[in-house]
Design a protein around this motif. Structure first.
Motif, PDB file in Angstrom:
ATOM      1  N   PHE A  82       0.907  -1.195  -0.025  1.00 35.73           N
ATOM      2  CA  PHE A  82      -0.037   0.005  -0.011  1.00 35.73           C
ATOM      3  C   PHE A  82       0.957   1.268  -0.095  1.00 35.73           C
ATOM      4  O   PHE A  82       1.778   1.427   0.889  1.00 35.73           O
ATOM      5  CB  PHE A  82      -0.905   0.261   1.275  1.00 35.73           C
ATOM      6  CG  PHE A  82      -1.678   1.208   1.515  1.00 35.73           C
ATOM      7  CD1 PHE A  82      -2.276   1.798   0.489  1.00 35.73           C
ATOM      8  CD2 PHE A  82      -1.552   1.834   2.685  1.00 35.73           C
ATOM      9  CE1 PHE A  82      -3.229   2.964   0.679  1.00 35.73           C
ATOM     10  CE2 PHE A  82      -2.308   3.003   2.825  1.00 35.73           C
ATOM     11  CZ  PHE A  82      -3.034   3.663   2.041  1.00 35.73           C
ATOM     12  N   ILE A  83       0.753   2.084  -1.163  1.00 38.27           N
ATOM     13  CA  ILE A  83       1.692   3.224  -1.232  1.00 38.27           C
ATOM     14  C   ILE A  83       0.757   4.467  -0.844  1.00 38.27           C
ATOM     15  O   ILE A  83       0.065   4.745  -1.584  1.00 38.27           O
ATOM     16  CB  ILE A  83       2.353   3.384  -2.529  1.00 38.27           C
ATOM     17  CG1 ILE A  83       3.075   2.117  -2.841  1.00 38.27           C
ATOM     18  CG2 ILE A  83       3.383   4.571  -2.572  1.00 38.27           C
ATOM     19  CD1 ILE A  83       3.608   1.895  -4.080  1.00 38.27           C
ATOM     20  N   GLY A  84       1.024   4.890   0.206  1.00 36.96           N
ATOM     21  CA  GLY A  84       0.189   6.012   0.720  1.00 36.96           C
ATOM     22  C   GLY A  84      -0.107   6.110   2.173  1.00 36.96           C
ATOM     23  O   GLY A  84       0.314   5.543   2.935  1.00 36.96           O
ATOM     24  N   SER A  85      -0.774   7.099   2.447  1.00 43.20           N
ATOM     25  CA  SER A  85      -1.336   7.156   3.834  1.00 43.20           C
ATOM     26  C   SER A  85      -2.587   6.862   4.080  1.00 43.20           C
ATOM     27  O   SER A  85      -3.440   7.485   3.202  1.00 43.20           O
ATOM     28  CB  SER A  85      -0.880   8.684   4.525  1.00 43.20           C
ATOM     29  OG  SER A  85       0.513   8.585   4.550  1.00 43.20           O
ATOM     30  N   ALA A  86      -3.222   6.393   5.139  1.00 45.64           N
ATOM     31  CA  ALA A  86      -4.567   6.324   5.347  1.00 45.64           C
ATOM     32  C   ALA A  86      -5.194   6.499   6.878  1.00 45.64           C
ATOM     33  O   ALA A  86      -4.350   6.384   7.846  1.00 45.64           O
ATOM     34  CB  ALA A  86      -4.945   4.794   4.988  1.00 45.64           C
ATOM     35  N   ILE A  87      -6.275   7.319   6.790  1.00 51.37           N
ATOM     36  CA  ILE A  87      -6.873   7.428   8.157  1.00 51.37           C
ATOM     37  C   ILE A  87      -8.036   6.432   8.176  1.00 51.37           C
ATOM     38  O   ILE A  87      -9.156   6.497   7.110  1.00 51.37           O
ATOM     39  CB  ILE A  87      -7.381   9.059   8.042  1.00 51.37           C
ATOM     40  CG1 ILE A  87      -6.219   9.702   8.023  1.00 51.37           C
ATOM     41  CG2 ILE A  87      -8.009   9.275   9.455  1.00 51.37           C
ATOM     42  CD1 ILE A  87      -6.567  11.314   7.211  1.00 51.37           C
ATOM     43  N   ALA A  88      -8.448   5.807   9.021  1.00 52.74           N
ATOM     44  CA  ALA A  88      -9.570   5.106   9.345  1.00 52.74           C
ATOM     45  C   ALA A  88     -10.463   5.099  10.410  1.00 52.74           C
ATOM     46  O   ALA A  88      -9.715   5.375  11.505  1.00 52.74           O
ATOM     47  CB  ALA A  88      -9.247   3.242   9.147  1.00 52.74           C
TER      48      ALA A  88
END
Lengths: 429, 349
Positions: B242-248
């Motif tokens: 997974f390339i990137g940032s995530a907020i869940a």
């Protein structure tokens, strides 16, 4: 006559309800700070692969103070290869520009001035132009009279390791406290505003406000919400609300403290607070509907706190309307509906509500461990009185509510003579 | 007694004004003779620098000549100084030793003694069991025996090794390595590398992103390029990248062998499973669990608790921070940088 009385009755009750909400909010925040859990999840981030950072120092005729600010920034412990300091000079007519050129020559690659003579004047427009030239991850902003401590930059950048944080705000601490009654009152007001109000919002996951200085923004978040609003009178409030509506978090760091110079004359203070009031009201007009209709994406508490934050400078007007309604009802000879209950509500407000802000400041002094200055508390009445009238007048002005006004630099007058004696650690004892 | 109504009224008025002004008296006194009008000094110099007290004590020791060949019997402020060496060892006392102690060589202190003032160790310290130190500065390595307690701070200019069942209250720092035994309670640790027991930790291999199947969240909103906001949980498929940032807004699970090039934030908990790699930071409102064999490069921040199994966090060139109210470190946990447990830190077997 009956219609007037009916309107006055309704108006009075609306005012009572609004004032009661703000009073309860004051008490709730203060009690949270006294007895609630102190939330500061980022304060212990001391080691990290620090991201690339640009510190912007907006300046307009700041020859008296900007050297102190730049010197302090140069001694910060942020990795040199990740840090650029960009003083943004917008049409200064004093010696500010020459000072910046001198620093740029002495610190090539570290201090990179951005000199501006065209475009819309004002802090937001100047920042928008300057930031467009940089692709770094984090942008911090310090006004030219602010003197950061050695570790402040890392403390302010640490929250951005949380991917949801869009903006961060540190605590402003007055440096010129002992000069006059005004500076002492402003010191108390600032303590109440930051130590209690901002930190309580942080504790409760509400809406801490990015204050435009001693703080910063993530570039990705800034771009996501469309950058700076260049016609905004309070670019900080404007940005805070847009970030919150877009789902970003605004974080307050109570231990990230920075010294500032507070206004030393009442004229200067009145101008400052009028500017804040106009800017806040402008943001209220622009965003309150968007905030309230965003219920599905934001927690209800955040929506309510955001709306109350936007409306805070309208309170003096509400107070004035309440007085007017009471006078109308009195002279009309009609007791208000639920007369005894209304009298009870008004007298309760006078005994309890009026003291909410005093309670907040007293609690802040206690939390700061600075109990002697609490003796100045009764004089705050004077400060509140002046603020109430200044805010009331500002809230009735065109600039508060109408669109399309040209924006100018409205800066606070500087009084500092010579260099600030704060030492290498930002004056901390 | 006033004999005219005017005088009586004036006196009454004056009395009333005086009565009303009474609460303002302290305010006027503070205004005229300020006692608390200096800028707030709320932030101490020690904030953010764990070795602040050790550095201050080192300077004091140099200034007082404690590092010279002859140790003075008293410090400049009159504090008595005791020397402890093989030739003249301290004897066990029932009461705490209130004098400053200089350990001249590596002779162990008596077991279960209590040192109520700072201790300076000029050579390697071989601590006995059950010793209580207020503060300890080791010029070389420091070995704390079982059941030892440090009340304020301990700093080793070399390696700090802490045996089982010790309590490190306050700050524990070392310029090279900290090795913790099991059942060690701690608050704030900082060193080049911090290990729990000397168990070798199997580091997750970091392969080029091309070696993985690409993972892209199929739902949620893209806030910026490679920046997602997910309503609900986010399970990142095993073995994917997974390339990137995530907020869940729910939990995030980085499954076995997955690789995340970016940062993750969860409103609930985060679990990084065995062999998974995260090159950015992790932040969660609830618990973060790093399972055996995982690897995380950036800071790890939880508002509740962090559990680090046999995992590598940070690197020698890029130290980082693990911070939460509650931190549990298991044997094999290897952290380059700092571990901060504001309420309760513990190494568990």
């Amino acid at each position: 006559m009956n219609t007037l009385v009916a309107f006055a009755n309704i108006g009075l009750w609306v005012c009572i309800v609004i004032l009661a909400i703000y009073t309860l909010r004051h008490y709730f925040f203060t009690l949270n700070r006294l007895f609630g859990r102190h939330r500061q999840p980022f304060v212990d981030v001391i080691q990290a692969d620090w991201p690339s950072l640009v510190v912007f120092v907006p300046a307009h005729n700041e020859e008296r103070v900007i050297r102190d600010s730049l010197d302090a920034l140069l001694t910060c412990d942020y990795p040199e290869d990740r840090l650029k300091i960009v003083p943004v000079d917008d049409r200064s007519t004093d010696d500010t520009r020459n000072i910046l050129k001198e620093y740029a020559e002495n610190y090539p690659g570290r201090i990179i001035p951005f000199l501006r003579d065209e475009g819309i004047p004002g802090k937001a427009a100047a920042l928008a132009d300057a930031m467009a030239l940089h692709q770094d991850e984090i942008f911090l902003v310090f006004d030219a009279d602010y003197i950061p401590g050695e570790r402040l930059l890392k403390q302010l950048v640490a929250p951005f390791f949380d991917a949801e944080v869009g903006a961060v705000m540190g605590r402003v601490v007055p440096l010129n406290v002992g000069l006059s009654l005004l500076t002492r009152l402003l010191d108390l007001e600032r303590a109440g505003g930051y130590q209690v109000d901002q930190q309580a919002r942080m504790n409760l996951r509400l809406v801490p406000q990015y204050g435009g200085t001693v703080g910063g923004v993530r570039r990705a978040a800034l771009e996501h919400v469309g950058g700076w609003n260049v016609d905004s009178l309070a670019e900080d409030t404007d940005l805070t609300v847009r970030l919150v509506i877009a789902g970003w978090e605004v974080v307050y760091q109570n231990r990230s403290e920075c010294y500032e110079e507070v206004p030393e004359t009442w004229e200067s203070r009145i101008r400052q607070i009028k500017r804040w009031a106009k800017g806040h009201n402008q943001a209220l007009r622009r965003y309150v509907a968007a905030l309230l209709t965003n219920r599905s994406r934001l927690p209800l508490a955040q929506v309510l706190d955001g709306a109350l934050l936007l409306g805070v400078f309208v309170v003096p007007l509400v107070l004035a309307v309440g007085w007017l309604c009471t006078i109308i009802l009195f002279f009309a000879g009609y007791p208000p509906e639920w007369g005894r209950f209304t009298v009870l509500a008004i007298s309760s407000f006078n005994t309890v509500g009026n003291f909410a802000a005093f309670f907040q400041v007293a609690a802040a002094s206690r939390l700061d461990g600075s109990r002697e200055r609490i003796r100045m508390l009764p004089f705050l009445f004077l400060g509140f009185l002046v603020s109430t009238f200044a805010v009331g007048r500002a809230s009735l002005s065109r600039a508060s509510w109408l669109r399309g006004r040209p924006v100018q630099w409205q800066k606070t007058e500087r009084h500092r003579e010579g260099r600030a004696n704060v030492g290498g650690n930002g004056g901390r004892a | 007694m006033p004999n005219s109504p005017g005088m009586a009224f004036a006196l009454l008025l004056l009395a009333l004004i005086a009565w009303m002004a009474l609460p303002l008296l302290p305010a006027f006194m503070e205004l005229l003779r300020p006692r608390d009008a200096a800028p707030l000094s709320a932030v101490g110099n020690d904030a953010g620098k764990l070795t602040y007290f050790a550095d201050s004590f080192t300077k004091r020791a140099q200034r007082e000549g404690l590092l010279g060949t002859m140790v003075p019997p008293r410090l400049g402020d009159g504090t008595p100084v005791l020397s402890h060496s093989q030739a003249a060892p301290l004897v066990k006392q029932r009461k705490p030793i209130e004098d400053m102690v200089v350990l001249m060589d590596s002779t162990p202190l008596p077991e279960d003694c209590e040192l109520a003032t700072e201790v300076l160790a000029r050579l390697t310290v071989r601590g006995s069991n059950g010793v209580v130190y207020r503060a300890l500065l080791g010029q070389r390595d420091v070995y704390l025996g079982e059941r030892s307690t440090v009340l304020r701070w301990v700093h080793a200019k070399g390696r700090l090794e802490v045996a089982n069942n010790c309590r490190l209250l306050g700050r524990a720092t070392a310029e090279r390595t900290i090795v913790l035994g099991t059942n060690v309670t701690f608050e704030r640790l900082e060193a080049g590398v911090i290990r729990v027991t000397d168990v070798e930790t199997a580091e997750a291999p970091v392969l080029p992103t091309g070696a993985y199947e690409r993972f892209v969240p199929s739902y949620g909103k893209q806030l910026a390029p490679a920046y997602w906001r997910i309503d609900g949980g986010l399970p990142i498929t095993a073995g994917s990248a997974f390339i990137g940032s995530a907020i869940a807004t729910g939990s995030i699970v980085v499954n076995d062998g997955a690789r995340v090039t970016g940062s993750l934030k969860a409103h609930d908990e985060i679990i990084v499973r065995s062999g998974a790699v995260v090159t950015g930071s992790l932040s969660a409102r609830k618990r973060i669990t790093l399972e055996r064999g995982a690897r995380v490069s950036g800071p790890i921040i939880s508002e509740e608790a962090i559990v680090v199994e046999a995992v590598v966090v940070g690197s020698s060139t890029k130290p980082t921070t693990v911070t939460a109210p509650v931190v549990r470190l298991l044997p094999g946990a290897t952290i380059y940088g700092a571990v901060m447990a504001s309420e309760n830190g513990l190494t568990v077997a």
